[in-house]
Design a protein around this motif. Sequence first.
Motif, mmCIF file in Angstrom:
data_model
loop_
_atom_site.group_PDB
_atom_site.id
_atom_site.type_symbol
_atom_site.label_atom_id
_atom_site.label_comp_id
_atom_site.label_asym_id
_atom_site.label_seq_id
_atom_site.Cartn_x
_atom_site.Cartn_y
_atom_site.Cartn_z
ATOM 1 N N GLU A 1 0.153 5.432 0.750
ATOM 2 C CA GLU A 1 -0.748 6.561 0.990
ATOM 3 C C GLU A 1 -0.257 7.726 0.131
ATOM 4 O O GLU A 1 0.903 8.136 0.241
ATOM 5 C CB GLU A 1 -0.774 6.946 2.463
ATOM 6 N N GLN B 1 -5.042 5.334 0.651
ATOM 7 C CA GLN B 1 -4.145 4.203 0.416
ATOM 8 C C GLN B 1 -4.438 3.569 -0.938
ATOM 9 O O GLN B 1 -5.569 3.212 -1.235
ATOM 10 C CB GLN B 1 -4.299 3.172 1.533
ATOM 11 N N LEU C 1 0.840 -1.195 0.000
ATOM 12 C CA LEU C 1 0.000 0.000 0.000
ATOM 13 C C LEU C 1 0.877 1.248 0.000
ATOM 14 O O LEU C 1 1.989 1.236 0.547
ATOM 15 C CB LEU C 1 -0.912 0.035 1.232
#
Length: 260
Positions: free
Chosen positions: A107, A165, A105
């Motif tokens: 952000e 995300q 992931l």
Amino acid sequence: MTIEVNGVEITHHAINIESAHHKRPDLDPREAQEQAALALTLRELLRQRALQLDLEVPEDDSDDQALDAVIDRLIELEVDIPQADEATCRRWFEQNPDHFRTPDLAEVRHILVAGHPEDLEEREQARQTAEGLIRQLQADPAAFPALATAHSRCPSSEQGGLLGQVSRGETVPEFEDAVLRLPVGLAPQPIKTRYGFHVVEVLQRIPGTALPFEAVHERIAEYLEAVSRQRALNQYLRLLVGEADIKGIQLDGDTTPLTQ
């Protein structure tokens, strides 16, 4: 195109009707016809084999659901499909560790400077604007939300460019490929996508973690059994093809993909 399977005719009309089930944007009409002809040929082979075993084959050729049920019963009787035991599943798990991780992931916040892919002048202007925004942000990082609100053509502009995300499968591939490789911080060059040029800042990276075997055991078993079923069914169909008198279609039992 007319086909005979052990003396039973499959008409051009039937193939035309069946081809409607094989149409895809990436398939030309001729290929759809070929796939339809193959499907009907194999279906007729299976129907005839069911008759040989005295299974209750429907007399109405248009009753597809009833015939499907008979074919399922035929396969159950004649095709040995190995089951994936725990040891086999665990071995697959250990040999393919990258398949069993939570996704990476990132952000991210961004500013999309729009540029139509077929308008070269607009694309070049978008690139230059994006590069100018990066220079402004290198001098004043805190300006990102205001610049996103003023310049971005993404709905995220209302949140100062914040996308949250991002993982694979959530945005366009060219954006994900770049973003998931970037380190934390402002990207020094804009990212080009089909929508234009993106000024990107990675706020945080969250690497994926390995999943335990217990969490994926069932999924692995389903996959391995599906592969085993496909392989066993192909072998069975090749056997039927080899024993049949088929005219009007070329089936090479060694190389033809007999199931779709």
